[in-house]
Scaffold this active site. Structure first.
Site, PDB file in Angstrom:
ATOM      1  N   LYS A   1      -6.802 -67.751 -27.294  1.00 48.36           N
ATOM      2  CA  LYS A   1      -7.125 -68.985 -28.024  1.00 48.36           C
ATOM      3  C   LYS A   1      -8.631 -69.118 -28.194  1.00 48.36           C
ATOM      4  CE  LYS A   1      -6.158 -73.620 -29.051  1.00 48.36           C
ATOM      5  NZ  LYS A   1      -5.977 -74.956 -28.544  1.00 48.36           N
TER       6      LYS A   1
ATOM      7  N   ASN B   1     -10.621 -69.584 -31.677  1.00 49.05           N
ATOM      8  CA  ASN B   1     -11.502 -70.751 -31.823  1.00 49.05           C
ATOM      9  C   ASN B   1     -12.941 -70.326 -32.092  1.00 49.05           C
ATOM     10  OD1 ASN B   1      -9.639 -72.769 -31.502  1.00 49.05           O
ATOM     11  ND2 ASN B   1      -9.940 -72.988 -29.311  1.00 49.05           N
TER      12      ASN B   1
HETATM   13  N1  LIG Z   1      -6.764 -83.298 -30.152  1.00 47.75           N
HETATM   14  C1  LIG Z   1      -6.134 -82.140 -30.244  1.00 47.75           C
HETATM   15  O1  LIG Z   1      -5.318 -81.929 -31.146  1.00 47.75           O
HETATM   16  C2  LIG Z   1      -6.397 -81.059 -29.242  1.00 47.75           C
HETATM   17  C3  LIG Z   1      -5.582 -79.902 -29.268  1.00 47.75           C
HETATM   18  C4  LIG Z   1      -5.820 -78.898 -28.331  1.00 47.75           C
HETATM   19  C5  LIG Z   1      -6.826 -79.038 -27.403  1.00 47.75           C
HETATM   20  N2  LIG Z   1      -7.614 -80.166 -27.428  1.00 47.75           N
HETATM   21  C6  LIG Z   1      -8.687 -80.246 -26.450  1.00 47.75           C
HETATM   22  O2  LIG Z   1      -8.488 -81.399 -25.647  1.00 47.75           O
HETATM   23  C7  LIG Z   1      -9.759 -81.926 -25.223  1.00 47.75           C
HETATM   24  C8  LIG Z   1      -9.827 -83.402 -25.614  1.00 47.75           C
HETATM   25  O3  LIG Z   1      -9.823 -83.460 -27.036  1.00 47.75           O
HETATM   26  P1  LIG Z   1      -9.400 -84.780 -27.804  1.00 47.75           P
HETATM   27  O4  LIG Z   1      -9.175 -84.400 -29.201  1.00 47.75           O
HETATM   28  O5  LIG Z   1      -8.348 -85.488 -27.061  1.00 47.75           O
HETATM   29  O6  LIG Z   1     -10.772 -85.608 -27.720  1.00 47.75           O
HETATM   30  P2  LIG Z   1     -10.957 -87.187 -27.780  1.00 47.75           P
HETATM   31  O7  LIG Z   1      -9.881 -87.820 -28.575  1.00 47.75           O
HETATM   32  O8  LIG Z   1     -12.370 -87.389 -28.154  1.00 47.75           O
HETATM   33  O9  LIG Z   1     -10.734 -87.606 -26.264  1.00 47.75           O
HETATM   34  C9  LIG Z   1     -11.676 -87.417 -25.266  1.00 47.75           C
HETATM   35  C10 LIG Z   1     -11.621 -88.648 -24.405  1.00 47.75           C
HETATM   36  O10 LIG Z   1     -12.478 -88.477 -23.286  1.00 47.75           O
HETATM   37  C11 LIG Z   1     -13.105 -89.716 -23.039  1.00 47.75           C
HETATM   38  N3  LIG Z   1     -14.317 -89.549 -22.240  1.00 47.75           N
HETATM   39  C12 LIG Z   1     -15.518 -89.053 -22.616  1.00 47.75           C
HETATM   40  N4  LIG Z   1     -16.368 -89.082 -21.580  1.00 47.75           N
HETATM   41  C13 LIG Z   1     -15.674 -89.594 -20.537  1.00 47.75           C
HETATM   42  C14 LIG Z   1     -16.008 -89.874 -19.190  1.00 47.75           C
HETATM   43  N5  LIG Z   1     -17.226 -89.631 -18.714  1.00 47.75           N
HETATM   44  N6  LIG Z   1     -15.051 -90.389 -18.385  1.00 47.75           N
HETATM   45  C15 LIG Z   1     -13.819 -90.631 -18.854  1.00 47.75           C
HETATM   46  N7  LIG Z   1     -13.439 -90.398 -20.133  1.00 47.75           N
HETATM   47  C16 LIG Z   1     -14.370 -89.877 -20.952  1.00 47.75           C
HETATM   48  C17 LIG Z   1     -13.380 -90.246 -24.414  1.00 47.75           C
HETATM   49  O11 LIG Z   1     -13.642 -91.635 -24.363  1.00 47.75           O
HETATM   50  P3  LIG Z   1     -14.522 -92.317 -25.536  1.00 47.75           P
HETATM   51  O12 LIG Z   1     -13.867 -92.018 -26.811  1.00 47.75           O
HETATM   52  O13 LIG Z   1     -14.490 -93.746 -25.141  1.00 47.75           O
HETATM   53  O14 LIG Z   1     -15.861 -91.695 -25.432  1.00 47.75           O
HETATM   54  C18 LIG Z   1     -12.075 -89.917 -25.111  1.00 47.75           C
HETATM   55  O15 LIG Z   1     -11.123 -90.928 -24.898  1.00 47.75           O
HETATM   56  C19 LIG Z   1     -10.812 -81.071 -25.914  1.00 47.75           C
HETATM   57  O16 LIG Z   1     -11.261 -80.062 -25.061  1.00 47.75           O
HETATM   58  C20 LIG Z   1     -10.064 -80.462 -27.093  1.00 47.75           C
HETATM   59  O17 LIG Z   1     -10.603 -79.238 -27.538  1.00 47.75           O
HETATM   60  C21 LIG Z   1      -7.419 -81.176 -28.309  1.00 47.75           C
END
Ligand SMILES: NC(=O)c1ccc[n+]([C@@H]2O[C@H](COP(=O)([O-])OP(=O)(O)OC[C@H]3O[C@@H](n4cnc5c(N)ncnc54)[C@H](OP(=O)(O)O)[C@@H]3O)[C@@H](O)[C@H]2O)c1
Length: 286
Positions: free
Chosen positions: A176, A180
């Site tokens: 992956k 990526n």
């Molecule tokens: N979304 C997908 O489809 C997907 C698929 C595969 C893998 N991933 C992986 O999953 C991970 C998360 O992605 P995501 O898309 O879910 O991102 P996201 O929606 O931006 O979620 C990240 C979360 O982490 C929170 N956060 C940031 N700093 C923090 C802290 N210090 N303490 C606690 N919470 C904190 C953010 O809060 P705030 O927004 O309030 O800052 C947000 O709610 C990434 O590594 C991404 O590559 C995502």
């Protein structure tokens, strides 16, 4: 068993909804500046084919030891997100890491007996405030390097579509990461959808980058299949209309995860005395 969630964004909320459906309690770790509220967090999820928003509530964690932790912040937030909770982690805490990228847990101070379960998913979800739109529920594999899954896995697999235990999780993570490392930075640099990388304009760059990634990963893993260009091409075709997460981050002026994707490759190359100038240039640029 209580699962603690760090990062209640798109991926974290989706995983929390599956855990709750499987009958587990999920509590959110309150970081003060993230949506402070009286009782906890509210998230609304819409699944593919649904026209209703399903609500989940994630109460703030109560004081106590953390023995099951779900990590779903962006990779770059790992250190700052985990730090306040390190003193509460059980010595043998189970940490399920849903993040993309590699190397983000290095040196963060986890207990020696931590059991890290890595997840690799092709599911996709995006967030707008408290609302999470689940775009696709595809295959997700989890593994900790062991043959048998932990006790909680069977219940979770009944609630989480297409979730499988994977003995060779590191190989899946590297595959992956390689895909990526091609699609994310190139689409972010050229501000194009995934499918545009298949055009003759970007093909030479995609080919050279894939070759460099294969060179590094061959040194990292004796069994590396050396097929990054073919895999990345296949994904670019199948997701031609998609905007990569890195391009989405760039367009929204958010930090990208490149330090844990191409940046990890550059660090692995340096350790082995291998040149990785194309990856290094992308890291510098993004
Ligand atoms: N979304 C997908 O489809 C997907 C698929 C595969 C893998 N991933 C992986 O999953 C991970 C998360 O992605 P995501 O898309 O879910 O991102 P996201 O929606 O931006 O979620 C990240 C979360 O982490 C929170 N956060 C940031 N700093 C923090 C802290 N210090 N303490 C606690 N919470 C904190 C953010 O809060 P705030 O927004 O309030 O800052 C947000 O709610 C990434 O590594 C991404 O590559 C995502």
């Amino acid at each position: 068993m209580i699962w603690h969630l760090l990062g209640a964004g798109a991926m974290g909320s989706l995983a929390a909804s599956y855990l709750q459906s499987a009958g587990f309690t999920v509590e959110a770790l309150d970081v003060g500046h993230h949506e402070p509220g009286k009782d906890g967090l509210l998230r609304q999820l819409k699944f593919p084919g649904d026209d209703i928003w399903r609500e989940i509530r994630l109460p703030w964690a109560r004081a106590g030891v953390i023995d099951h932790l779900l990590l779903a912040t962006k990779a770059g937030n790992t250190q700052e997100a985990l730090s306040p909770w390190l003193p509460l982690l059980a010595p043998n805490v189970t940490l399920v890491n849903l993040q993309n990228g590699m190397g983000q847990l290095d040196g963060v101070g986890l207990p020696d007996a931590v059991c890290v379960v890595s997840a690799v998913t092709t599911s996709a979800a995006w967030r707008d405030g408290i609302r999470i739109t689940v775009v696709a529920e595809n295959i997700t594999v989890m593994g900790d390097g062991g043959v048998s899954p932990p006790d909680w896995f069977a219940s979770l697999a009944q609630a989480w579509p297409k979730l499988k235990w994977c003995q060779s999780i590191r190989a899946r993570q590297l595959e992956k990461l390689a895909i990526n490392a091609v699609i994310n930075p190139l689409t972010a640099c050229h501000r194009c959808k995934n499918g545009a990388l298949l055009s003759s304009t970007y093909q030479p760059e995609m080919r050279d980058l894939s070759k460099e990634i294969d060179k590094v990963l061959t040194a990292v893993d004796d069994n590396w299949p050396n097929d990054t260009l073919a895999r990345a091409t296949d994904i670019a075709k199948r997701t031609a209309e998609n905007t990569s997460s890195m391009l989405a981050d760039v367009l929204a002026n958010r930090p990208t995860e490149i330090a844990f994707i191409n940046g990890w490759l550059v660090r692995e190359a340096q350790k082995r005395g291998i040149a990785a100038p194309l990856n290094a240039a992308l890291v510098a640029r993004l």
